[in-house]
Design a protein around this motif. Sequence first.
Motif, short mmCIF file in Angstrom:
data_model
loop_
_atom_site.label_atom_id
_atom_site.label_comp_id
_atom_site.label_asym_id
_atom_site.label_seq_id
_atom_site.Cartn_x
_atom_site.Cartn_y
_atom_site.Cartn_z
N THR A 1 24.63 49.02 -9.82
CA THR A 1 24.34 49.38 -11.20
C THR A 1 25.20 50.53 -11.69
O THR A 1 25.05 50.97 -12.82
CB THR A 1 22.86 49.78 -11.34
OG1 THR A 1 22.61 50.89 -10.46
CG2 THR A 1 21.95 48.61 -10.95
N GLY A 2 26.08 51.05 -10.86
CA GLY A 2 26.99 52.10 -11.31
C GLY A 2 26.69 53.46 -10.73
O GLY A 2 27.20 54.46 -11.22
N VAL A 3 25.86 53.57 -9.71
CA VAL A 3 25.50 54.85 -9.13
C VAL A 3 26.69 55.45 -8.40
O VAL A 3 27.58 54.75 -7.93
CB VAL A 3 24.31 54.66 -8.16
CG1 VAL A 3 24.75 53.90 -6.92
CG2 VAL A 3 23.68 55.99 -7.78
N ASP A 4 26.69 56.77 -8.34
CA ASP A 4 27.69 57.50 -7.56
C ASP A 4 27.58 57.06 -6.10
O ASP A 4 26.48 57.10 -5.53
CB ASP A 4 27.42 58.99 -7.70
CG ASP A 4 28.41 59.86 -6.94
OD1 ASP A 4 29.20 59.32 -6.15
OD2 ASP A 4 28.37 61.09 -7.14
N PRO A 5 28.68 56.67 -5.43
CA PRO A 5 28.61 56.28 -4.01
C PRO A 5 27.98 57.34 -3.12
O PRO A 5 27.41 57.01 -2.08
CB PRO A 5 30.08 56.04 -3.65
CG PRO A 5 30.72 55.62 -4.92
CD PRO A 5 30.02 56.42 -6.00
N GLU A 6 28.08 58.63 -3.51
CA GLU A 6 27.45 59.68 -2.70
C GLU A 6 25.93 59.57 -2.72
O GLU A 6 25.26 60.09 -1.83
CB GLU A 6 27.86 61.06 -3.21
CG GLU A 6 29.23 61.52 -2.74
CD GLU A 6 29.20 62.06 -1.30
OE1 GLU A 6 28.20 61.82 -0.59
OE2 GLU A 6 30.16 62.73 -0.91
#
Length: 453
Positions: free
Chosen positions: A17-22
């Motif tokens: 959904t577009g979350v930061d990979p971190e």
Amino acid sequence: MQAIFRTGDAATDPASTGVDPEDAPLNRFHWRLTFYSGGGPFLDGYILSIIGVAMVQATPELGLSTSWQGLIGASALIGIFFGGCLGGWLTDKFGRQVLYTLDLILIIACSVAQFWAQTAFTLFILRLLIGVAVGADYPIATALLAEFVPRRYRGPLLGGLIAIWFAGAAVAYVVGELLLNFGPDGWRWMLASAALPATAFVIMRHGTPESPRWLSRQGRHAEATMVIRQIYGTNANSKPISSSSGHERLDGWALFRSGYGDRLFFVTAFWTCSIIPLFAVYAFGPTILASLGLDEAMANIGSAFITTLLLAGCLVAMAIVNRLGRRKLMLHSFLWSGIALLLLSTSTGSAPIIALSCFSAYALFIGGAQVLTWVYPNELFPTEIRGTAIGLASSLSRIGAAAGTYLAPISLDTLGIGATMSIAAFITFVGFVVSWRWAPETANFGLDQSASL
């Protein structure tokens, strides 16, 4: 990338959904990468452990003197010193992906060649080269894993690699005992047997993608974005990783300026203090327990039990490394394991159960420091020099490990068990002081944040 990217990895992951990979949850890619990265630690534990069993037959067949026995036993550790330095520099310069499999191919070739070794010198050189390959894998594999795993899971998964080391050691002892009855050439089959797990890991590692962080630092932003979206989905947000590439470009000399020299000292010092007593205890556990009053059978059983507790201590540390925090875990680990060794030094002449209890306490408590030898080095340095720093720290720490392993039997013979354990306790307390002075708290920070604390 076909071997490690499989259909469904990103599709079932909310990170699409577009979350930061971190901040992403783990998916199947992360679990497989962790397992594949464990190939180096597994082979390290296997190779360093099986030589002890193999030497039973190799010594009379090759006519090994005491000096050659010591050199062959320490040869892999010497190789790890050179391999860590070389592998760290190469992985920062040329990337993680290619070297991720080449080092294991060297292990396969040299392991098989050991089967035909006819002289002590040949065996020494082959095991030295194996050590170089094992040492190179430390910075390559751990840097790659650290740069893919989200911050929430980085500590437990990196720390889990030490558990795989103990698994390799345990398998080596089982294989060694089985092959001892294989005839006079059993030791040759033992040493060559490392090629089998190494081959399996080469096959599994095939197709592993390059680190998007490293790609971004090289200005290859499109490739980095492609890797991120293959893992997390087409809508994954690659901006945090790509934007961090705008920082000042660093090279290996940055280790000795801008505060990274202090961090290298800290990592090297605590790593050394954590493994000098451990390697000595692990290599000469039966001898130490026998010196404390256990008979030969009980000493061997006690050593196996303590090895199990070492693994258990690492598993406990993995479970609490985020909750307790890196710094507190380190301090508690050094403090209580040091106290256990100090009590052990005073237990000479006491009931064997007291010595075994102190030994067991040390094995459990030192797990925290062991786990953090895999976590801290990856979190304290930026991507451009992460491999170099890990390789150099691991190499320098192995100097202490080799010295401790070499000097342990000499100390037992000349100083006695009480003084030897007092020295081990002192080294452990030095690790506590170093950690009290320099250990930062990096839990819950992203890689770029923890590297700039």
